[in-house]
Scaffold this motif. Structure first.
Motif, PDB file in Angstrom:
ATOM      1  N   ASP A  78       6.305   5.781  -6.658  1.00 21.57           N
ATOM      2  CA  ASP A  78       5.182   5.526  -5.757  1.00 21.57           C
ATOM      3  C   ASP A  78       5.499   6.245  -4.452  1.00 21.57           C
ATOM      4  OD1 ASP A  78       3.138   4.584  -4.165  1.00 21.57           O
ATOM      5  OD2 ASP A  78       3.503   2.461  -4.592  1.00 21.57           O
ATOM      6  N   ARG A  80       3.518   7.405  -1.357  1.00 19.70           N
ATOM      7  CA  ARG A  80       2.270   7.377  -0.593  1.00 19.70           C
ATOM      8  C   ARG A  80       2.430   8.191   0.685  1.00 19.70           C
ATOM      9  NH1 ARG A  80      -1.624   2.196   0.323  1.00 19.70           N
ATOM     10  NH2 ARG A  80      -3.314   3.396   1.252  1.00 19.70           N
ATOM     11  N   ASP A  82      -0.410   8.799   2.916  1.00 25.35           N
ATOM     12  CA  ASP A  82      -1.406   8.504   3.943  1.00 25.35           C
ATOM     13  C   ASP A  82      -0.963   7.406   4.902  1.00 25.35           C
ATOM     14  OD1 ASP A  82      -1.646   6.604   1.911  1.00 25.35           O
ATOM     15  OD2 ASP A  82      -3.762   6.228   2.377  1.00 25.35           O
ATOM     16  N   ILE A  85       5.003   3.107   3.253  1.00 30.19           N
ATOM     17  CA  ILE A  85       5.217   1.985   2.345  1.00 30.19           C
ATOM     18  C   ILE A  85       6.700   1.656   2.349  1.00 30.19           C
ATOM     19  CG2 ILE A  85       3.242   2.463   0.849  1.00 30.19           C
ATOM     20  CD1 ILE A  85       5.183   3.702  -1.174  1.00 30.19           C
ATOM     21  N   GLN A  90       5.286  -3.878   0.857  1.00 32.38           N
ATOM     22  CA  GLN A  90       4.489  -4.056  -0.353  1.00 32.38           C
ATOM     23  C   GLN A  90       4.495  -5.532  -0.786  1.00 32.38           C
ATOM     24  OE1 GLN A  90       3.049  -1.112   0.145  1.00 32.38           O
ATOM     25  NE2 GLN A  90       2.783  -0.976  -2.051  1.00 32.38           N
TER      26      GLN A  90
END
Length: 97
Positions: A78, A80, A82, A85, A90
């Protein structure tokens, strides 16, 4: 930072238990100074993409070195871009929803 979920299944060993395999994987992750979270079916590792890929490869090769005749390793990444994280973010997001 990217998250990597890894699940390793050694095949052809003398034991049906995976606990010692998970303990060794966690030791490898700790040695590299990466954040992690153990779940009932996988381990999540947080870090730079190159670092988490390297540790996944080391965990996989460790099982071969321990005598497994076959190793099935499942990895999910995962990454990300934008917004940030993290392991804690999470989990907190889900708990607070």
């Amino acid at each position: 930072m990217p998250l990597l979920e890894i699940s390793v299944v050694p095949v052809g060993t003398q034991s049906e238990s995976f606990s010692s395999d998970v303990e060794e994987a966690v030791s490898i992750i700790k040695k590299r100074g990466l954040s992690y979270q153990v779940t009932p079916t996988a381990t999540i590792i947080e870090g730079d993409l190159d670092d988490i890929m390297d540790v996944a490869k080391e965990i996989h090769h460790n099982e071969i070195g321990n005598g497994a005749k076959r190793v099935v390793t499942n990895i999910t990444i995962d990454d990300r871009i934008d917004k940030p994280i993290s392991l804690d973010r999470q989990v907190d997001h889900v708990k607070n929803s």
